[in-house]
Design an enzyme around this catalytic site. Structure first.
Site, PDB file in Angstrom:
ATOM      1  N   HIS A  16       0.856  -1.189   0.000  1.00 37.57           N
ATOM      2  CA  HIS A  16       0.000   0.000   0.000  1.00 37.57           C
ATOM      3  C   HIS A  16       0.889   1.235   0.000  1.00 37.57           C
ATOM      4  O   HIS A  16       1.667   1.436   0.922  1.00 37.57           O
ATOM      5  CB  HIS A  16      -0.900   0.029   1.242  1.00 37.57           C
ATOM      6  CG  HIS A  16      -1.854  -1.123   1.287  1.00 37.57           C
ATOM      7  ND1 HIS A  16      -3.122  -1.051   0.748  1.00 37.57           N
ATOM      8  CD2 HIS A  16      -1.713  -2.376   1.768  1.00 37.57           C
ATOM      9  CE1 HIS A  16      -3.731  -2.216   0.921  1.00 37.57           C
ATOM     10  NE2 HIS A  16      -2.896  -3.048   1.530  1.00 37.57           N
ATOM     11  N   LYS A  99      -7.650  -6.784  -8.068  1.00 37.06           N
ATOM     12  CA  LYS A  99      -7.785  -7.088  -6.648  1.00 37.06           C
ATOM     13  C   LYS A  99      -9.241  -7.266  -6.261  1.00 37.06           C
ATOM     14  O   LYS A  99     -10.078  -6.406  -6.542  1.00 37.06           O
ATOM     15  CB  LYS A  99      -7.185  -5.930  -5.840  1.00 37.06           C
ATOM     16  CG  LYS A  99      -7.395  -6.023  -4.345  1.00 37.06           C
ATOM     17  CD  LYS A  99      -6.444  -7.000  -3.701  1.00 37.06           C
ATOM     18  CE  LYS A  99      -6.765  -7.191  -2.227  1.00 37.06           C
ATOM     19  NZ  LYS A  99      -5.632  -7.033  -1.356  1.00 37.06           N
ATOM     20  N   HIS A 136      -8.344 -10.689  -1.226  1.00 36.40           N
ATOM     21  CA  HIS A 136      -8.383 -10.524   0.227  1.00 36.40           C
ATOM     22  C   HIS A 136      -9.368 -11.575   0.730  1.00 36.40           C
ATOM     23  O   HIS A 136     -10.577 -11.430   0.575  1.00 36.40           O
ATOM     24  CB  HIS A 136      -8.850  -9.109   0.605  1.00 36.40           C
ATOM     25  CG  HIS A 136      -8.853  -8.886   2.095  1.00 36.40           C
ATOM     26  ND1 HIS A 136      -7.974  -8.046   2.726  1.00 36.40           N
ATOM     27  CD2 HIS A 136      -9.604  -9.438   3.076  1.00 36.40           C
ATOM     28  CE1 HIS A 136      -8.189  -8.083   4.041  1.00 36.40           C
ATOM     29  NE2 HIS A 136      -9.175  -8.924   4.270  1.00 36.40           N
ATOM     30  N   HIS A 174      -1.891 -12.360   1.839  1.00 36.81           N
ATOM     31  CA  HIS A 174      -1.681 -12.390   3.295  1.00 36.81           C
ATOM     32  C   HIS A 174      -2.373 -13.588   3.942  1.00 36.81           C
ATOM     33  O   HIS A 174      -3.294 -13.431   4.722  1.00 36.81           O
ATOM     34  CB  HIS A 174      -2.076 -11.068   3.965  1.00 36.81           C
ATOM     35  CG  HIS A 174      -3.330 -10.406   3.474  1.00 36.81           C
ATOM     36  ND1 HIS A 174      -4.519 -11.062   3.351  1.00 36.81           N
ATOM     37  CD2 HIS A 174      -3.556  -9.140   3.074  1.00 36.81           C
ATOM     38  CE1 HIS A 174      -5.427 -10.218   2.903  1.00 36.81           C
ATOM     39  NE2 HIS A 174      -4.873  -9.047   2.722  1.00 36.81           N
TER      40      HIS A 174
HETATM   41  O1  DOR Z   1      -4.262  -4.398   7.663  1.00 38.72           O
HETATM   42  C1  DOR Z   1      -4.634  -4.084   6.548  1.00 38.72           C
HETATM   43  N1  DOR Z   1      -4.483  -2.841   6.069  1.00 38.72           N
HETATM   44  N2  DOR Z   1      -5.237  -5.000   5.791  1.00 38.72           N
HETATM   45  C2  DOR Z   1      -5.801  -4.696   4.620  1.00 38.72           C
HETATM   46  O2  DOR Z   1      -6.351  -5.580   4.010  1.00 38.72           O
HETATM   47  C3  DOR Z   1      -5.817  -3.305   4.126  1.00 38.72           C
HETATM   48  C4  DOR Z   1      -4.732  -2.537   4.703  1.00 38.72           C
HETATM   49  C5  DOR Z   1      -4.887  -1.058   4.487  1.00 38.72           C
HETATM   50  O3  DOR Z   1      -5.154  -0.639   3.368  1.00 38.72           O
HETATM   51  O4  DOR Z   1      -4.702  -0.306   5.443  1.00 38.72           O
HETATM   52 ZN    ZN Z   2      -3.262  -5.065   1.815  1.00 37.84          ZN
END
Ligand code: DOR
Ligand code: ZN
Length: 344
Positions: A16, A99, A136, A174
């Site tokens: 991210h 995604k 996800h 993940h």
């Molecule tokens: O912990 C997470 N943060 N899991 C996710 O799936 C999204 C991510 C986020 O974009 O902050």
């Molecule tokens: Zn993620």
């Protein structure tokens, strides 16, 4: 005991980077990675080829001078996604994956998928052209306990989808449970799984015992120790369909240390030292390069990077936080030192 480690330069298959004020601040943290699969869960999300092209341009514009980094763009699948837009973006080399967020599963997933039936035409097109789907893997059914959401997703959504469309190339992202590890291991060559550094190191006690640790809160949430052990076994197994996706997910400190804190752990700055720590503890340092630098490109049908990086024992400590235009972001810190450092 080796004092330095030389690796083919790694890639991050789940990252991210955010946008706007945060983007330029967090990009340098990924400088040891040559490429990354960049998540599309912005506000608003990166839905169309046009959105992806614009986001890619913003990332490249925000890159510090001299940082050699290739963002591999993804599209955020919605029930309105047009299969021909996806196919055109793939044909142009603009996107590397699509995604799937179940609606409501995590940060900025409100426009995600409620009914898999509604996106079947897109998935069929992706299967036809060989474009991977990153998933996800958690159900959002309020009846399902948060610790069971990955296992139930496999049973309700992923296993049936794989049966129905075996040619679709899927990355279960993940993976956090033994169930997920088993599912990926038993899948064929069209199924891969990414593992994060924080899920390899922490279990749910780290999150909850002795006080709530907001900087360890992420989704899928940390699981019990037996699951963590299954993840380490998978990462160090030598099975080529497991690879590194840090899911490094920066949030400004104030939005994590809050009554309703955001999910995400910012591991980009020290992911590689911690990975070396995990592999060394498992007696598998010789398999680190495959996990971090070879298996991902093989799954995505890309060449491994030509450059190499080196890690040395101990060395400089990682800063506790990184300053961004959206405020400071706390760096992953399990409370002791990884014992390794990437040489600059
Ligand atoms: O912990 C997470 N943060 N899991 C996710 O799936 C999204 C991510 C986020 O974009 O902050
Ligand atoms: Zn993620």
């Amino acid at each position: 005991m080796a004092e330095t480690l030389s690796l083919i330069r790694p890639d991050d298959w789940h990252l991210h980077l955010r946008d706007g004020a945060m983007l330029a601040g967090v990009l340098p943290a990924s400088r040891h990675f040559a490429r990354a699969i960049v998540m599309p869960n912005l506000v608003p999300p990166v839905v169309t080829a046009r959105d992806a092209a614009a986001y890619r341009a913003r990332i490249l514009a925000a890159l510090p001078e001299g940082q050699d980094f290739t963002p591999l763009m993804t599209l955020y699948l919605t029930e309105a996604t047009d299969p021909s837009d996806v196919a055109a973006a793939a044909a142009d080399g603009l996107v590397t994956a699509v995604k799937l967020y179940p609606a409501g599963a995590t940060t900025n997933s409100a426009s995600g998928v409620r009914d898999i039936e509604a996106v079947m035409p897109v998935l069929e097109k992706m299967a036809e052209i060989g474009l991977p789907l990153c998933v996800h893997g958690e159900v959002t059914d309020p009846e399902i306990d948060i610790f069971d959401r990955e296992a139930v997703f496999i049973e309700r959504v992923l296993a049936p989808l794989r049966q129905r469309l075996p040619e679709l190339r899927v990355v279960m992202e993940h993976v956090t449970t033994r169930d997920g590890v088993d599912f990926v291991r038993e899948g064929g060559s069209n199924l891969g799984g990414t593992l994060t550094v924080h899920h390899l190191i922490l279990n749910r006690n780290h999150l909850l015992v002795g006080g709530v640790r907001p900087h360890f809160y992420c989704l899928p949430v940390l699981k019990r120790e037996t699951h963590r052990q299954a993840l380490v076994a998978a990462a160090t197994s030598g099975i080529g369909r497991f690879f590194l996706g840090t899911d490094s997910a920066p949030h400004a400190r104030a939005t994590k240390e809050a009554a309703c804190g955001c999910a995400g752990v910012f591991t980009a700055p020290n992911a590689l030292p911690w990975l070396a720590h995990v592999f060394e503890a498992a007696g598998a340092l010789d398999r680190l390069e495959a996990f971090a630098s070879l298996n991902g490109p093989a799954f995505y049908r890309l060449a491994p990077n030509a450059e190499r990086i080196r890690l040395e024992r101990a060395g400089a400590a990682t800063p506790a936080e990184v300053a961004t235009g959206a405020g400071p972001v706390v760096v992953f810190d399990p409370g002791f030192a990884p014992g390794w450092h990437v040489m600059e």
